[in-house]
Design a protein around this motif. Structure first.
Motif, PDB file in Angstrom:
ATOM      1  N   ALA A  82      50.732  21.968  47.732  1.00  0.00           N
ATOM      2  CA  ALA A  82      50.608  20.826  46.824  1.00  0.00           C
ATOM      3  C   ALA A  82      49.590  21.101  45.724  1.00  0.00           C
ATOM      4  N   ALA A  83      48.434  21.669  46.085  1.00  0.00           N
ATOM      5  CA  ALA A  83      47.417  21.975  45.072  1.00  0.00           C
ATOM      6  C   ALA A  83      47.947  22.987  44.067  1.00  0.00           C
ATOM      7  N   PHE A  84      48.612  24.028  44.555  1.00  0.00           N
ATOM      8  CA  PHE A  84      49.154  25.037  43.652  1.00  0.00           C
ATOM      9  C   PHE A  84      50.247  24.436  42.762  1.00  0.00           C
ATOM     10  N   ALA A  85      51.028  23.496  43.295  1.00  0.00           N
ATOM     11  CA  ALA A  85      52.072  22.857  42.488  1.00  0.00           C
ATOM     12  C   ALA A  85      51.469  22.086  41.320  1.00  0.00           C
ATOM     13  N   THR A  86      50.348  21.381  41.566  1.00  0.00           N
ATOM     14  CA  THR A  86      49.721  20.641  40.464  1.00  0.00           C
ATOM     15  C   THR A  86      49.167  21.598  39.409  1.00  0.00           C
ATOM     16  N   LEU A  87      48.583  22.710  39.855  1.00  0.00           N
ATOM     17  CA  LEU A  87      48.015  23.676  38.904  1.00  0.00           C
ATOM     18  C   LEU A  87      49.113  24.414  38.153  1.00  0.00           C
ATOM     19  N   ASP A  88      50.210  24.732  38.820  1.00  0.00           N
ATOM     20  CA  ASP A  88      51.345  25.365  38.135  1.00  0.00           C
ATOM     21  C   ASP A  88      51.899  24.428  37.066  1.00  0.00           C
ATOM     22  N   HIS A  90      50.111  22.516  29.818  1.00  0.00           N
ATOM     23  CA  HIS A  90      48.858  22.534  29.043  1.00  0.00           C
ATOM     24  C   HIS A  90      48.197  23.910  29.159  1.00  0.00           C
ATOM     25  N   PRO A  91      48.903  24.978  28.799  1.00  0.00           N
ATOM     26  CA  PRO A  91      48.359  26.328  29.004  1.00  0.00           C
ATOM     27  C   PRO A  91      47.092  26.588  28.199  1.00  0.00           C
ATOM     28  N   ARG A  92      47.030  26.074  26.990  1.00  0.00           N
ATOM     29  CA  ARG A  92      45.861  26.333  26.137  1.00  0.00           C
ATOM     30  C   ARG A  92      44.605  25.707  26.729  1.00  0.00           C
ATOM     31  N   GLU A  93      44.723  24.469  27.196  1.00  0.00           N
ATOM     32  CA  GLU A  93      43.560  23.792  27.766  1.00  0.00           C
ATOM     33  C   GLU A  93      43.163  24.416  29.104  1.00  0.00           C
ATOM     34  N   LEU A  94      44.152  24.748  29.938  1.00  0.00           N
ATOM     35  CA  LEU A  94      43.843  25.317  31.242  1.00  0.00           C
ATOM     36  C   LEU A  94      43.174  26.688  31.096  1.00  0.00           C
ATOM     37  N   ALA A  95      43.509  27.408  30.049  1.00  0.00           N
ATOM     38  CA  ALA A  95      42.913  28.726  29.824  1.00  0.00           C
ATOM     39  C   ALA A  95      41.407  28.645  29.622  1.00  0.00           C
ATOM     40  N   GLU A  96      40.912  27.479  29.173  1.00  0.00           N
ATOM     41  CA  GLU A  96      39.489  27.331  28.862  1.00  0.00           C
ATOM     42  C   GLU A  96      38.667  26.761  30.014  1.00  0.00           C
ATOM     43  N   VAL A  97      39.261  26.590  31.176  1.00  0.00           N
ATOM     44  CA  VAL A  97      38.528  26.008  32.310  1.00  0.00           C
ATOM     45  C   VAL A  97      37.382  26.922  32.733  1.00  0.00           C
ATOM     46  N   GLU A  98      36.197  26.326  32.849  1.00  0.00           N
ATOM     47  CA  GLU A  98      35.004  27.067  33.275  1.00  0.00           C
ATOM     48  C   GLU A  98      34.529  26.674  34.673  1.00  0.00           C
ATOM     49  N   GLY A  99      34.835  25.444  35.066  1.00  0.00           N
ATOM     50  CA  GLY A  99      34.360  24.961  36.364  1.00  0.00           C
ATOM     51  C   GLY A  99      35.423  24.145  37.068  1.00  0.00           C
ATOM     52  N   ILE A 100      35.404  24.228  38.392  1.00  0.00           N
ATOM     53  CA  ILE A 100      36.344  23.489  39.228  1.00  0.00           C
ATOM     54  C   ILE A 100      35.552  22.735  40.282  1.00  0.00           C
ATOM     55  N   GLU A 129      43.140  36.950  40.907  1.00  0.00           N
ATOM     56  CA  GLU A 129      44.598  36.863  40.844  1.00  0.00           C
ATOM     57  C   GLU A 129      45.072  35.434  40.594  1.00  0.00           C
ATOM     58  N   LEU A 130      44.272  34.432  41.053  1.00  0.00           N
ATOM     59  CA  LEU A 130      44.642  33.046  40.797  1.00  0.00           C
ATOM     60  C   LEU A 130      44.284  32.645  39.364  1.00  0.00           C
ATOM     61  N   ALA A 131      43.141  33.123  38.865  1.00  0.00           N
ATOM     62  CA  ALA A 131      42.810  32.882  37.469  1.00  0.00           C
ATOM     63  C   ALA A 131      43.896  33.455  36.560  1.00  0.00           C
ATOM     64  N   GLN A 132      44.401  34.621  36.912  1.00  0.00           N
ATOM     65  CA  GLN A 132      45.472  35.232  36.131  1.00  0.00           C
ATOM     66  C   GLN A 132      46.760  34.413  36.248  1.00  0.00           C
ATOM     67  N   ARG A 133      47.069  33.929  37.428  1.00  0.00           N
ATOM     68  CA  ARG A 133      48.277  33.120  37.634  1.00  0.00           C
ATOM     69  C   ARG A 133      48.274  31.894  36.730  1.00  0.00           C
ATOM     70  N   TRP A 134      47.115  31.276  36.568  1.00  0.00           N
ATOM     71  CA  TRP A 134      47.044  30.054  35.778  1.00  0.00           C
ATOM     72  C   TRP A 134      46.537  30.282  34.355  1.00  0.00           C
ATOM     73  N   GLY A 135      46.478  31.537  33.944  1.00  0.00           N
ATOM     74  CA  GLY A 135      46.176  31.866  32.563  1.00  0.00           C
ATOM     75  C   GLY A 135      44.767  31.554  32.129  1.00  0.00           C
TER      76      GLY A 135
END
Length: 481
Positions: free
Chosen positions: A51-57, A63-73, A217-223
């Motif tokens: 479920a978590a991966f589905a929301t991030l995918d 919103h690939p441009r915005e997700l690319a700039e994520v610094e903190g989770i 590998e997860l950072a790469q998956r989500w760009g």
């Protein structure tokens, strides 16, 4: 940009928040609960990850441009459910959830083994907490208990998958009955009473502290351009408090999610376990949260909707914006047992006052009022610990119902406030903790209260009518039933 991931009971919700603390996007993925026997409640940890991966995918696709700039989770999550892992960090069985009532006998055993439990943890041993569940597993599934090398709570298991590190924050850990809530550290006596040791526990951090980084590998998956820092995060209610700026004594809030609670931050431990007041560390340093908790809140409305073959919205619309008078029907919301004030996992729901004239709206209103009366019990339990509530903010999915907030204001006889996006409180608080872990900013600068968009004030005549009804409602609960 910052992500907040809330691993709830009914869904995983992920939100993307910008530097101005605006929610850029939000995605959720539903979860289901398994009930293999009456009173049992479990989930497969693999479903949380899916479920978590589905929301991030979904966010990455939209919103690939915005997700690319994520610094903190930041992570928040349902509390109390232990995930038992073997030496390869593989779950050994489904997670026994917070609303599972099977371990009542183990609660008594735990308090016998550890006489200092209430003084150290600030809580009474109840089936919802993690420690009694481990004792139940030791008795009923000894081979699984023997194979257990690591015990994590739900969001810590998600962190393990995201980062490869076993780390827990103190707010979530304080719902295990293994934490010394004053020292904010594991209690060796508590662990020993459950047949465990520190070697089987994750490292502890404060909710606003760094607690690992996202795997490459997860950072790469989500760009993502960087490997974002993952904050300690918080249990769902402490994270919700961070989301609405409830970080200092004097504030109070009500959660209307699958379960419900009345909560207030304190700068000291104000425990009253005899009245089933919960004591948790806050998700920010040097603060605690005192709470009265009920096991069924918005889930009661969902239950009625399933029973009547209608959506929750279809049930609520005919009620309008406010009640005119209490429903002639009374409802006990103990569909999964109850915590505050009864500590009775065997308590069950009840409809009283039915007649040939009872219609659907009377039933719906009775369900909403029953939850509100249960929250009045929580308010009174907190008052017994010296905590008075003069107003409260409402968060959680149930806070979308104007009628329900009006009922609450009149039953509790205090003003109730709501926010524009109150149902995202825990995920938003998690995102704030993710930001703090990256920037190190002052907590009070980031964790400001959002703008209240509406206040529901009690109406004297209606509040008096509910006050008259409350003693009758309380008599409906009979522990020997």
């Amino acid at each position: 940009m910052y992500l907040g991931i809330d691993l709830g009971t009914s869904a995983v919700k992920t939100i993307l928040v910008d530097e101005a603390q605006r929610v850029v996007a939000s995605r959720s993925h539903a979860l289901t609960i398994s009930t293999p026997r009456p009173g049992y409640s479990e989930q497969d940890p693999a479903h949380w990850i899916d479920a978590a991966f589905a929301t991030l995918d979904a966010l990455q696709a939209e919103h690939p441009r915005e997700l690319a700039e994520v610094e903190g989770i930041g992570l928040s999550g349902q509390m109390h459910g232990p995930v038992l892992l073997d030496s390869s960090f593989t779950p050994l069985r489904p997670c026994i959830l917070w609303n599972d009532g099977r371990s009542a006998a183990e609660c008594r055993l735990l308090e016998q083994r550890w006489p200092g439990l209430r003084a150290v943890t600030g809580n009474k041993a109840m089936p919802g907490f993690a420690a009694p569940k481990l004792l139940w597993i030791a008795v009923h599934e000894p081979e699984i208990f023997a194979a257990t090398r690591l015990v994590l709570l739900p969001k810590a298991y998600l962190r393990l998958v995201l980062s490869g590190e076993a780390i827990e924050d103190v707010s979530d850990a304080s719902g295990s009955l293994w934490l010394d809530v004053v020292k904010r550290d594991w209690s060796d006596d508590g662990l020993a009473a459950s047949g465990l040791s520190r070697a089987q526990m994750p490292r502890l951090v404060e909710g606003s502290s760094p607690a690992g980084r996202l795997r490459s590998e997860l950072a790469q998956r989500w760009g993502m351009r960087k490997h974002p820092i993952i904050a300690g995060g918080g249990g769902d209610n402490p994270a919700g408090a961070v989301g609405i700026g409830a970080i200092r004594p004097g504030s109070a809030f009500i959660t209307l999610g699958t379960s419900g609670a009345v909560l207030t931050p304190t700068d000291h431990v104000a425990a009253n376990p005899e009245r089933v007041v919960h004591t948790f560390c806050h998700a920010i340093p040097k603060m605690w949260i005192q709470a009265g908790a009920i096991l069924s809140a918005a889930s009661c409305l969902a239950w009625l909707a399933r029973l009547l073959g209608a959506s929750e919205a279809e049930l609520l619309v005919p009620l309008g914006a406010r009640p005119k008078t209490p429903s002639p029907v009374s409802f006990l919301p103990y569909l999964a047992g109850e915590r505050t004030p009864h500590d009775d996992p065997d308590a069950r729901g009840l409809l009283d006052g039915l007649s040939h004239a009872t219609d659907r709206s009377a039933l719906v209103q009775a369900v909403l009022e029953g939850v509100a009366f249960a929250l009045a019990d929580c308010r009174d339990a907190l008052a017994s610990a010296g905590i008075a509530m003069t107003q409260a903010d409402a968060i959680g999915g149930g806070s979308r119902s104007l009628f329900w907030l009006s009922v609450l204001a009149n039953v509790l006889d205090v003003p109730i406030h709501r926010f524009a996006e109150g149902e995202t409180g825990a995920a938003f608080g998690a995102a704030r903790l993710g930001r703090l872990a990256v920037t190190g900013e002052a907590i009070e600068v980031v964790c400001t209260p959002p703008q209240r968009i509406e206040t529901f004030a009690p109406e004297p005549a209606l509040a008096a009518a509910y006050a008259e009804r409350l003693p009758h409602w309380r008599k409906l609960y009979r522990p020997d039933r």
